[in-house]
Design a protein around this motif. Structure first.
Motif, short mmCIF file in Angstrom:
data_model
loop_
_atom_site.label_atom_id
_atom_site.label_comp_id
_atom_site.label_asym_id
_atom_site.label_seq_id
_atom_site.Cartn_x
_atom_site.Cartn_y
_atom_site.Cartn_z
N PHE A 123 -16.49 6.99 10.80
CA PHE A 123 -17.83 7.21 10.27
C PHE A 123 -18.89 6.59 11.16
CE2 PHE A 123 -15.39 7.09 6.11
CZ PHE A 123 -15.28 8.47 6.04
N ALA A 165 -25.24 11.20 3.81
CA ALA A 165 -24.11 10.54 4.45
C ALA A 165 -22.85 10.67 3.60
CB ALA A 165 -24.44 9.08 4.70
N VAL A 166 -23.00 10.50 2.29
CA VAL A 166 -21.83 10.62 1.41
C VAL A 166 -21.32 12.06 1.37
CG1 VAL A 166 -20.97 10.34 -0.95
CG2 VAL A 166 -22.54 8.65 0.00
N GLU A 199 -19.43 12.69 4.43
CA GLU A 199 -18.09 12.08 4.34
C GLU A 199 -17.13 12.96 3.56
OE1 GLU A 199 -18.89 7.24 4.47
OE2 GLU A 199 -18.35 8.21 2.59
N CYS A 219 -7.87 4.78 9.67
CA CYS A 219 -8.67 5.54 8.73
C CYS A 219 -8.73 7.00 9.18
CB CYS A 219 -10.07 4.96 8.58
SG CYS A 219 -11.08 5.03 10.06
N ARG A 242 -15.92 15.78 5.64
CA ARG A 242 -15.03 15.38 6.74
C ARG A 242 -13.68 14.92 6.23
NH1 ARG A 242 -18.20 11.43 10.65
NH2 ARG A 242 -16.55 12.05 12.10
N LEU A 243 -13.65 14.39 5.03
CA LEU A 243 -12.39 13.91 4.46
C LEU A 243 -11.60 15.01 3.76
CD1 LEU A 243 -13.57 10.50 2.93
CD2 LEU A 243 -11.91 10.77 4.79
N ALA A 279 -22.12 8.53 12.24
CA ALA A 279 -22.18 9.82 11.56
C ALA A 279 -23.59 10.07 11.05
CB ALA A 279 -21.18 9.85 10.40
N THR A 295 -17.32 2.93 4.13
CA THR A 295 -17.78 4.24 3.70
C THR A 295 -19.21 4.19 3.14
OG1 THR A 295 -16.98 4.06 1.41
CG2 THR A 295 -15.41 4.84 3.07
N TYR A 311 -11.09 9.64 -2.37
CA TYR A 311 -11.14 9.01 -1.03
C TYR A 311 -9.79 8.40 -0.68
CZ TYR A 311 -16.13 9.20 0.27
OH TYR A 311 -17.39 9.60 0.68
#
Length: 249
Positions: A95, A108-109, A112, A91, A115-116, A98, A203, A179
């Motif tokens: 996470f 949190a989302v 993400e 991946c 970071r992605l 995190a 996720t 994603y």
């Protein structure tokens, strides 16, 4: 496809097809089908392998020349290329542990997404394209709308003229596609199952979708209740993300 094959054959039109589930094809006694040992959703094998895909297509079309039967089920002899080539996929980010910006699922989302983002940009640069959004909403608008649903807001204030089920469906599709692009930006080749498991099991976005799905599944409105039970989370992941909710059958 099986029913259509039987109907067309009864009308005198020869058919052929590709099967990913051999037992089902055997039970249906279809006229001419090629069974392939590939992942579900990939009837021609691996992406970006045009020579191999042409071989599969020619093998399926070649069954039209057969005169034995009436039932023909041929096995394709080779696995899809690339399964063991190159570095193993992992991946794109970890996470684990995190921290969310606001201590909650929305933070949190959004973390993400940040970071992605470099991996998604790498994917787009490598492919020369990225899937256009279908909902017309920004990622943050979708995330905050799902969050409002998850805490019980019946009709979140989202800047769209689409009805609630439509913007939720399209918005979730937009985020999930983004994603998946990010996950494929990292070197190494992932199977579709690895990508699905990563998304739905690891996720924060999947947890947010599940939380919104739980609320919709408990709605007093039948259409929203059915939508929450059958459209938010694939059935195989519902026990983890939507505990206590029975899938719509």
């Amino acid at each position: 496809m099986g029913a259509a094959s039987h109907f067309l054959e009864d009308e005198g039109v020869a058919t052929t097809g590709i099967s990913l589930v051999r037992d089902n094809t055997e039970r249906m006694e279809l006229p001419r089908f090629l069974w392939v040992p590939f992942e579900l959703g990939r009837p021609f094998g691996a992406p970006h392998e045009p020579d191999f895909q042409r071989r599969v297509l020619r093998a399926a079309l070649g069954l039209l020349e057969r005169r034995d039967g009436p039932v023909i089920l041929e096995d394709f002899p080779d696995d899809a290329p690339g399964d063991d080539d190159g570095p193993a996929w992992s991946c794109p980010v970890s996470f684990a542990g995190a921290a969310a910006d606001d201590g909650g699922l929305v933070g949190a989302v959004l973390a993400e997404l940040r970071r992605l983002a470099p991996w998604q940009e790498m994917y787009a640069a490598q492919r020369g394209r990225s899937a256009p959004p279908a909902s017309g909403l920004s990622h943050e608008q979708i995330v905050r709308g799902l969050s409002a649903l998850a805490i019980g807001v019946r009709d979140p204030a989202v800047a769209t003229n689409l009805p609630l089920p439509e913007w939720v469906r399209l918005g979730c599709d937009d985020l999930r596609t983004w994603y998946m692009e990010a996950a494929q930006g990292r070197p190494g080749r992932a199977t579709s199952l690895e990508l699905r498991d990563w998304f739905w099991r690891e996720t924060a976005l999947a947890r947010l979708i599940g939380a919104a799905g739980v609320r919709l599944a408990g709605s007093e409105h039948r259409a929203l209740r059915m939508f929450g039970r059958r459209a938010m989370v694939p059935r195989v992941y519902m026990d983890d993300l939507m505990p206590g909710v029975e899938p719509y059958i």
